[in-house]
Every structure is written in C-alpha cells, then in structure tokens.
Write an enzyme that holds these catalytic residues in place. Sequence first.
Site, PDB file in Angstrom:
ATOM      1  N   CYS A 148       0.835  -1.204   0.000  1.00  0.00           N
ATOM      2  CA  CYS A 148       0.000   0.000   0.000  1.00  0.00           C
ATOM      3  C   CYS A 148       0.869   1.253   0.000  1.00  0.00           C
ATOM      4  O   CYS A 148       1.411   1.635   1.047  1.00  0.00           O
ATOM      5  CB  CYS A 148      -0.922  -0.016   1.216  1.00  0.00           C
ATOM      6  SG  CYS A 148      -1.882   1.487   1.391  1.00  0.00           S
ATOM      7  N   CYS A 151      -0.486   4.078   2.235  1.00  0.00           N
ATOM      8  CA  CYS A 151      -0.243   3.887   3.671  1.00  0.00           C
ATOM      9  C   CYS A 151       1.225   4.135   4.028  1.00  0.00           C
ATOM     10  O   CYS A 151       1.522   4.732   5.050  1.00  0.00           O
ATOM     11  CB  CYS A 151      -0.584   2.464   4.117  1.00  0.00           C
ATOM     12  SG  CYS A 151      -2.036   1.771   3.369  1.00  0.00           S
ATOM     13  N   ASP A 152       2.124   3.651   3.199  1.00  0.00           N
ATOM     14  CA  ASP A 152       3.530   3.581   3.614  1.00  0.00           C
ATOM     15  C   ASP A 152       4.485   4.466   2.825  1.00  0.00           C
ATOM     16  O   ASP A 152       5.659   4.577   3.204  1.00  0.00           O
ATOM     17  CB  ASP A 152       4.015   2.119   3.513  1.00  0.00           C
ATOM     18  CG  ASP A 152       3.194   1.208   4.399  1.00  0.00           C
ATOM     19  OD1 ASP A 152       2.779   1.668   5.486  1.00  0.00           O
ATOM     20  OD2 ASP A 152       2.949   0.054   4.014  1.00  0.00           O
TER      21      ASP A 152
END
Length: 335
Positions: A148, A151-152
Amino acid sequence: MEFSLGMPAAGEPTTDKLFDVIVIGSGPAGLTAALYAARAHLDVLVLTGSDIGGQVALTSEVENYPGFPEGVQGPELVQRMQEQAERFGARVELDTITAVDFQQHPFVLTGYNGNYLARAVIVATGASPRKLQVPGEAELTGRGVSYCATCDGWFFQDKEVVVVGGGDSAMEESLFLTKFARQVTVVHRRDQLRASKILQKRAFANPKIDFIWDTVVTEILGEEKVEAVRLKNVKTGEERVMPIDGVFIFIGHIPNTGIFQGQLEIDERGYLVVDRRMHTNVPGVFAAGEVADPIFRQVVTSAGMGAAAAMEAEKWLAEQKAEQEEREQERAVTA
Ligand code: NAP
C-alpha cells in the site's frame, strides 16, 4: 431448505437481531448495495470487515469514478458512500465475519461480536493483495515490504524503492511513490506492461521511474529492515543483488472467499460464481464487487454490481414474502 420470513425459529439464537439484508464488506460494492437496499426500505446492516472501505480506501487518487472530474481521494469516496447509505437508514458496524451458515434460513453469520441473522445476504468481501511468496517477504512486511503506497509511501522520503508488477496498480502507485522516493524502479516479469496506456505514458515520462524488464524478485534481503532484493532475469537466467530501501508489491489480488468454502460455488480461480443478476448458487445470497468479478475490477463496476445485487435481493425478499402469505392463506382456508 425452507425459507421463513418471520422471527428466528425455536432453537436459533433469538437474542440476535434479524435483518432483511446483511452486507458483508464495506467497499464500493457493499456500500452501494447498502444504499440501494436501504432506499428500498429494507432493514440493512453492513459488517465492515477489517479492511474498512475496501481496497479503494487504500488508494490515493481515483480519477475514473464518474462525477468527480477533478478526481477524488479513495478514502473520501468511500466515506461519502458510507454517509449516503447511512442517510437512508443502513447501519454500518465494525465486525469481521468468520463463518457463515447458508444451509438454514434465516442465514446465520458469525463474527467476533456474535451471531447475526439475515433474510438475505450480499457478499461484498472484495479481494486482498497477492503475495510474491519469496523468502524474506513475510519476515520484512511492515519493515520495508508493503502492499500500500498510500499507507507507507511517506516512510520512504528520499529513499530508493522497487515496485513489483506491471498493471494499473503498479503504475498508479509508482507515480504516487515519486512524491516521496528519490528513485522508483519497476521490476516486471515481461517486457511489456499490462497497465492502461494513459498510466504507461505517465510512468514512462516520469524521470524518477525506471524499469527493469523480464525480471522477477526471487528474494528480499535484510535483517531488521529491507536492504536489498535478489533479481533474476527470466530470459538469461542472470541473477544479481540490488541494494534498495523498500519493496512495494502490486501483482494483483486474490478474492476473499475463504469463509464461503463449502457454502457457495467458487470457480477455479477462487471467485464466487454469480449469474447475470448477482445470484449465487444459494437462493437469497447475492455477491457483488471483486469477490465475484475476475474481469473488470473497477470502483464503478463494483458499485454497479452492488446496486444490482441489492435490487435483486429486494425482489427476492418480496417474492418470498408473497409466497409465504399465499401459504398462510391456503392454510387458513383448509383449517
Ligand atoms: P493486474 O492487472 O492483474 O496486474 C498484475 C500485474 O502483476 C501484471 O503485470 C502481472 O504480470 C504481474 N504479476 C502477477 N503475478 C506476478 C508474480 N507472481 N510475480 C511477478 N509479477 C506478477 O492487477 P492490478 O494492477 O492490481 O489491477 C487489478 C484491476 O484493477 C485491473 O482490472 C486494473 O485495470 C484495475 N485498476 C484500475 C486502476 C485505474 O483504472 N486507475 C487502478 C488500479 C487498478 P503480467 O502482466 O505478466 O501478467
């Protein structure tokens, strides 16, 4: 199987509330199904699962959902879908279904918070990222291995990352990662991308993105965090180790059908089998979105399937009710 539309029969868990429709999953398919079912005046519960909002909630920008000419952030889009469903009375609860019993009716769904009873069920459990299944992947997930970018990505400011895959997700997420990373290297197993032309064009034009063709990642190396990947050219067989800070894997998805094994018909690729009207092989159980779609897998098509599933569920419930009333009238006449 005999269908009943009254309260649960004796012996069933009477403390559990009976819903007209329970939607399993809270991505675009599930939330659109909830919206349509709620607007049909059905008593609707959405059980979100652990991936609230589904895959689109992990996406950065969605540019191809109609009605948003400037694009819309994935989390915002599903948040709006949820608000719209709730506005018409759908209830959205945080729980993950771990088992289903479609052999009895009302259907029984078991989650961490208890049992739920439903006259009709719409399965919209989506799909999860496919794993590379190479040494080091599981051990270093969350420590440099990610599925992701939204997200990261932030953790990779001015770092160098590898993206594995050649589809739309890989291109879209590579482009997103260039906001943070110094260099994004796409490793693809063929010499041609699968991604749509528009995304290919953008990726090729981005000076921060380069490509390693005909190559697979055979191992992810590192002690505490990702330090390198082992690459193998599938044409020449040549291997090399490439130092890297992060590995983002976008190689497709696997439909989330584990809990339906033995309950619903599943095809050889793991997708739920539905007919053109979203009916599974169990009357009263419908499916929508990526769990039942090996072909299109778009936010808009998932939403469309959700709407169709809810319309069919409403029709099916009305038919069952009419049949039950007919049976009761016949019984009253013969009594
Ligand atoms: P996908 O289209 O199935 O692409 C998966 C990619 O990963 C392919 O390039 C495939 O290689 C590669 N791959 C698969 N297994 C691999 C393995 N074991 N090792 C190395 N590489 C592997 O998946 P996706 O990109 O997640 O897209 C899924 C669907 O969502 C598609 O329908 C896509 O159009 C849609 N989507 C659309 C958008 C958008 O429109 N903006 C954005 C994201 C996703 P091969 O090419 O050799 O098979």
